[in-house]
Design a protein around this motif. Structure first.
Motif, short mmCIF file in Angstrom:
data_model
loop_
_atom_site.label_atom_id
_atom_site.label_comp_id
_atom_site.label_asym_id
_atom_site.label_seq_id
_atom_site.Cartn_x
_atom_site.Cartn_y
_atom_site.Cartn_z
N TYR A 173 0.75 -1.19 -0.07
CA TYR A 173 0.09 0.06 -0.04
C TYR A 173 0.88 1.18 -0.14
N TYR A 174 1.74 1.35 0.84
CA TYR A 174 2.42 2.54 1.05
C TYR A 174 3.63 3.00 -0.26
N GLN A 175 3.90 1.64 -0.73
CA GLN A 175 5.10 1.52 -1.81
C GLN A 175 4.32 2.00 -3.35
N GLU A 176 2.87 1.55 -3.32
CA GLU A 176 2.23 1.97 -4.61
C GLU A 176 1.36 3.16 -4.49
N SER A 177 0.88 3.58 -3.45
CA SER A 177 -0.17 4.51 -3.25
C SER A 177 0.66 6.00 -3.58
N ILE A 178 -0.02 6.58 -4.47
CA ILE A 178 0.16 7.98 -4.96
C ILE A 178 -0.30 9.18 -4.36
N ASN A 179 -1.24 8.85 -3.23
CA ASN A 179 -1.66 9.91 -2.48
C ASN A 179 -0.71 10.83 -1.89
N GLN A 180 -0.76 12.20 -1.71
CA GLN A 180 0.41 12.95 -1.02
C GLN A 180 0.59 12.74 0.24
N LEU A 181 -0.27 12.07 0.80
CA LEU A 181 -0.46 11.84 2.33
C LEU A 181 0.71 10.68 2.75
N ASN A 182 1.05 9.88 1.77
CA ASN A 182 1.86 8.75 2.09
C ASN A 182 3.35 9.00 1.42
N GLN A 183 3.82 10.16 1.12
CA GLN A 183 4.90 10.62 0.64
C GLN A 183 6.29 9.97 1.46
N SER A 184 5.88 10.38 2.66
CA SER A 184 7.12 9.80 3.55
C SER A 184 7.00 8.45 4.33
N ASN A 185 5.65 7.75 4.07
CA ASN A 185 5.63 6.51 4.74
C ASN A 185 5.81 5.39 3.68
N PHE A 186 6.35 5.69 2.52
CA PHE A 186 6.49 4.39 1.71
C PHE A 186 7.91 3.74 1.98
N LEU A 187 8.64 4.34 2.75
CA LEU A 187 9.98 3.44 3.24
C LEU A 187 9.52 2.60 4.53
N ASN A 188 8.35 2.49 4.98
CA ASN A 188 7.86 1.72 6.18
C ASN A 188 8.27 0.22 5.72
N ASN A 189 8.96 -0.58 6.63
CA ASN A 189 9.17 -1.98 6.14
C ASN A 189 8.05 -3.08 6.99
N THR A 190 7.49 -2.55 7.94
CA THR A 190 6.62 -3.14 9.02
C THR A 190 5.31 -2.50 9.07
N LEU A 191 4.52 -3.40 9.37
CA LEU A 191 2.90 -3.07 9.66
C LEU A 191 2.70 -3.92 10.95
N ALA A 192 2.32 -3.16 11.98
CA ALA A 192 2.00 -3.81 13.15
C ALA A 192 0.81 -3.28 13.97
N SER A 193 -0.06 -4.11 14.53
CA SER A 193 -1.42 -3.89 15.38
C SER A 193 -1.23 -4.60 16.64
N SER A 194 -2.04 -3.88 17.48
CA SER A 194 -2.45 -4.48 18.86
C SER A 194 -3.71 -3.89 19.28
N VAL A 195 -4.48 -4.94 19.64
CA VAL A 195 -5.85 -4.60 20.22
C VAL A 195 -5.97 -5.35 21.71
N SER A 196 -6.04 -4.45 22.74
CA SER A 196 -5.81 -5.18 24.17
C SER A 196 -6.95 -4.74 25.15
N TYR A 197 -7.32 -5.92 25.86
CA TYR A 197 -8.41 -5.53 27.15
C TYR A 197 -7.86 -6.17 28.03
N SER A 198 -7.68 -5.31 29.45
CA SER A 198 -7.06 -6.04 30.45
C SER A 198 -8.04 -5.42 31.81
N LYS A 199 -7.95 -6.37 32.68
CA LYS A 199 -9.05 -6.30 33.79
C LYS A 199 -8.40 -6.71 35.05
#
Length: 922
Positions: free
Chosen positions: A384-410
């Protein structure tokens, strides 16, 4: 009652009452609801009461509070009135009025005169003016200025609530509540309006003729303004104008509109987001980041934005923000792009679709102290970041990893305390497309229990410090690829497992200087999938069969460690009283540890490899748990001794401040750590490689240096394999350097640089952080000119800039950020530098209004310039101009933007983006 301007008779009477004072009154109509009804609830005195200036005591201000009833004998009655219900008096509160020079009441004229710093207070309304005249016979109130030898003074000021207006003069009818205003000036949320003639129709509608409006700070000489023939104003709601054209420093421009509408509400409102215009040689002309903003509520909004290219490519963005004070806040975005390269039917035509989903959620700690929910999601197409041509992603195309985390603690309070958490994680390599998911991970833990601790007092000795806790961890793990993500087959290789751990530890002191700790860890692993292997003699292959069903294995290990802290001080002041360095302090933290882990051979099985002729050629050992989530238990006995040494070195230097009595403390080495291990149970290669790591800060903590290396004591043979011979005995040095790395960062700025980040830079850092990139601008900035929210600066900043304008010829604020990185590898005599680069970014304020910035770097390994972005910003008082340029690379482009800062007129802008022409290969 019709409006009328003050007559000459009134002017003569007024001048007579003032004797030698001269007065010129202009009349103005208020165009916000600043004046409530005036009426009087007490009989007027039979004689005119004049309080001359001479009777004032110590120049004190005269205050007359009265409740006056309207006259009954001389009051004109409307013959058309037929309402028999007794009318309530118009005046519902006390009228307070005062003047600095005098207050004059005339029964004959049926007027009240207030002169010099006159004030009228009624409920939430306040009128201040040079002169105020109340004509209760005609239900009119006049307010105007005072003229003296220096000109006009004390312009009327009308205040009601938060609304303020400053006209030249006003005529107000207290019965009809209509008014005429001359040369009115007012401001609504930074929207400044001037009109030579204004009519107040009612409490909420004002009509203006030949007015002008602007957001410029200088009302007398604005750098720009809009001229309109007619205008309708509804305070705090809207402004509607007729035919309008724009002036820049008094020069008319061809920029004109037949009509315009400006919402004035202080609440967020829905509206169109105008796109930016661009050109692409591969996709034609385009519109980017245009759409509609939905102000759903005070807690929730939604923006739908799109991109369109004339070759058929398009993009869609859905942006959402939500917040509930003292509860939570977050944002969600979905981005989709359908990209077409070249034209359909041509050999080089390609089509691709990419998407990205981001979600961020944070909970206020006050909302629920015992439970917490948080989310940070960034997943989608690896390209996505490598092929996207939207100006918002100009500096993000160098990202090598995508990471996510959703957590709930009690947290369940009690004795002992129990903690429970559920976490779903995602890790994606954008180069290979490999994805690791846990959906979810469940972890439960019990607070530490000290079974032998005394009920009161401190714990002493090894027995009283014995403690244990119970932890359980279960996972549902998926390893897949971007090509099948979201499809049913991604779950084919999913594995489930659970691990229970009971660590038992204690600690105590030996000889008062040594800290000893001992531990034992018991661990049980559960799995729902095992494997059974055997040799197929007919096919001469290994056969592996997955078996479903519950199975388990138990492991345990033991360990102990002893450590201390050694302090060393070298006092230089005793040798040289004038020495800059007064003392050097060295702190060492040596540690010795031992660990033992038995062999768990009972969990291993064997099968024989039988050749086609029936002879056994080999025997293979395997564990049925080898494909489980946490792997198979160790089959080899392990007994090892660990050695580590931590260091830090600091110095005390003479303070630069001559008045200071205490020396300054600086770090020479924040940390310098050595670690290795000796495996007693191994047949060879007993010593592990020595690992060295360290870091420090120098140059007044502006430069950070971190380094590390690995030193192997064993030599290599001719095939570059490690042998059981020390490198020094093989004709080499004591250690063989197998890897090394160094990272440095440096920030420079002169004294006049404030270091405060602009709103655009903060927004860029937030966008990069949400996308998994760097928060600094070493890789450039993410920019969205079409949807930029530019706010007016504070008055203090404006004053500072004006001061700098006057004396801005000896200092030029600037800042420079440097980052250096190098990695060396020599595991098998390869002797290579795997990465070696220098990156930099900087800002220079060449004037208080001009800022130039650049970010680039050099790759010493590939001998080329890294991703480069150049730009400048120009503060045009009420306007702002930005330019960003990526001069080379396959993402080269430029962006230009100029627009008004004020949020009310932010859609009055010009922005354009252009990519370079297609390059034709040789």
């Amino acid at each position: 009652m019709a409006f009328q301007k003050p007559s000459h008779t009134f002017t003569k009477i007024h001048l007579k009452a003032l004797h030698t004072k001269s007065l010129y009154i202009l009349f103005l109509l208020s165009f916000t609801v600043f004046i409530n009804t005036f009426s009087f609830a007490q009989e007027l005195p039979k004689k005119t009461r004049t309080i001359p200036v001479e009777q004032r005591k110590d120049s004190a201000t005269i205050v007359v509070d009265s409740i006056i009833k309207p006259p009954t004998a001389t009051q004109e009655i409307d013959s058309t009135t037929t309402d028999s219900v007794k009318q309530k008096g118009l005046l519902e509160g006390t009228v307070k009025y005062r003047a600095k020079d005098y207050v004059s009441l005339s029964q004959k004229q049926k007027k009240i005169y207030l002169y010099n710093e006159a004030e009228v207070l009624y409920q939430d309304m306040e009128i201040k003016a040079g002169v105020i005249v109340i004509d209760y016979s005609k239900n009119l109130v006049y307010a105007g200025r005072i003229k003296d030898s220096t000109g006009y003074q004390q312009r009327p000021v009308f205040t009601q609530g938060e609304n303020v207006i400053e006209p030249d003069s006003i005529v107000f009818n207290t019965e009809t509540k209509k008014a005429l205003v001359f040369n009115s000036r007012t401001e609504q949320q930074g929207f400044k309006v001037y009109s030579p003639l204004t009519k107040k129709e009612n409490d909420s509608v004002y009509f203006m003729k030949n007015g002008r409006f602007t957001t410029a700070e200088d009302e007398e000489d604005p750098e720009y303004q809009f001229i309109t023939s007619k205008m309708k104003l509804v305070p705090d709601k809207k402004v509607i104008v007729g035919p309008t054209y724009m002036e820049i420093y008094g020069v008319p421009t061809p920029i004109a509109l037949p009509f315009a509408f400006f919402p004035m509400t202080k609440k967020q409102t829905s509206g169109i987001i105008f796109p930016s215009f661009g050109e692409d040689s591969n996709r034609g002309y385009n519109l980017q980041n245009g759409g509609y903003y939905f102000a759903i509520s005070d807690y929730l909004d939604l923006a739908i934005l799109g991109d369109y290219y004339t070759n058929g490519s398009y993009g869609l963005r859905v942006e959402n923000n939500y917040a509930l004070r003292y509860k939570f806040r977050g944002n969600f975005s979905f981005r989709y792009e359908n990209l077409l390269n070249q034209e359909r039917g041509f050999p080089d035509f390609t089509q691709s679709t990419v998407y990205n989903i981001r979600w961020s959620h944070s909970q206020d700690t006050k909302a629920s102290p015992n439970s917490r929910f948080s989310a940070s999601v960034n997943l989608g197409s690896s390209s996505y970041y490598q092929e996207s041509i939207n100006q918002l992603n100009q500096s993000n195309f160098l990202n090598n990893t995508l990471a996510s985390s959703v957590s709930y603690s009690k947290t369940f309070l009690g004795e002992p305390q129990v903690n429970l958490s559920l976490t779903a994680t995602h890790s994606q390599n954008t180069n290979t497309g490999d994805i690791n998911l846990t959906l979810p991970t469940m972890q439960a833990s019990m607070g530490r229990v000290y079974p032998f601790a005394p009920k009161t007092g401190t714990k002493k000795g090894a027995i009283q410090n014995v403690n244990f806790q119970v932890t359980s961890r279960g996972e549902y793990s998926i390893k897949t690829n971007d090509s099948i993500f979201g499809k049913a087959e991604m779950f084919d290789d999913a594995i489930t497992g659970m691990k229970h751990s009971i660590p038992v530890t204690t600690n105590f002191k030996v000889f008062d200087y040594f800290s000893v700790s001992a531990n034992a860890n018991f661990e049980e692993n559960w799995t729902l999938k095992t494997v059974n292997k055997f040799w197929d003699q007919s096919e001469q292959v290994e056969v592996s069969i997955d078996q479903s069903g519950f199975d388990r294995y138990l492991t345990y290990n033991f360990g102990a460690s002893i450590g201390t802290t050694i302090y060393g001080m070298y006092d230089l002041e005793n040798e040289d009283k004038t020495a800059k360095i007064k003392a050097i302090r060295h702190v060492m933290r040596p540690s010795l540890s031992y660990s033992v882990s038995p062999a768990f051979n009972q969990y291993y099985e064997t099968y024989e490899v039988i050749d086609a002729d029936g002879t056994t050629s080999d025997e293979v050992e395997y564990s049925r748990f080898e494909n489980s989530l946490y792997g198979s238990p160790g089959k080899n006995y392990s007994s090892s001794i660990g050695l580590s040494l931590g260091n830090n070195v600091e110095a005390k230097i003479r303070s630069k401040d001559s008045t200071s009595t205490e020396p300054e403390k600086i770090f020479i080495l924040n940390n310098l750590n050595f670690s290795t291990a000796y495996d007693i149970s191994a047949d060879s290669l007993h010593w592990s490689p020595v690992r060295v790591s360290g870091g420090t800060q120098i140059l007044n903590k502006k430069m950070s240096i971190n380094f590390g290396m690995t030193l192997n004591p064993y030599a290599l043979d001719s095939n570059n394999n490690v042998i059981n011979t020390f490198n020094i005995d093989n004709g080499g040095s004591l250690f063989r350097l197998t890897s090394a790395n160094v990272n440095m960062s440096y920030t420079l700025s002169n004294e006049s640089f404030s270091g405060e980040e602009s709103e655009e830079k903060k927004a860029s850092a937030q966008e990069s952080a949400r996308s998994g990139g760097r928060t600094d601008d070493l890789f450039g900035r993410s920019e969205d000119y079409a949807n930029t929210r530019l706010s007016d600066r504070e008055e203090e900043e404006e004053e500072e800039e004006e001061e700098n304008n006057e004396f801005y010829n000896y200092k030029m604020p600037w800042s420079l950020r440097l980052a250096y990185s190098a990695n060396y590898t020599n595991t098998k005599r390869d002797n290579t530098i795997s990465s070696h680069s220098l990156m930099f970014s900087g800002d220079v304020d060449i004037s208080p209004k001009w800022t130039v910035r650049a970010s680039s770097g050099y790759d010493f390994l590939n001998k080329g310039i890294t991703y480069t972005q150049l730009g400048f910003e120009r503060d045009l008082l009420s306007w702002r101009m930005n330019f960003s340029w990526i001069p080379f690379s396959d993402r080269s482009s430029w962006n230009f933007f100029i627009g008004i800062k004020s949020n009310l007129l932010k859609d009055l802008k010009y922005d354009k983006r252009k990519q370079p022409d297609q390059q034709v290969g040789n």
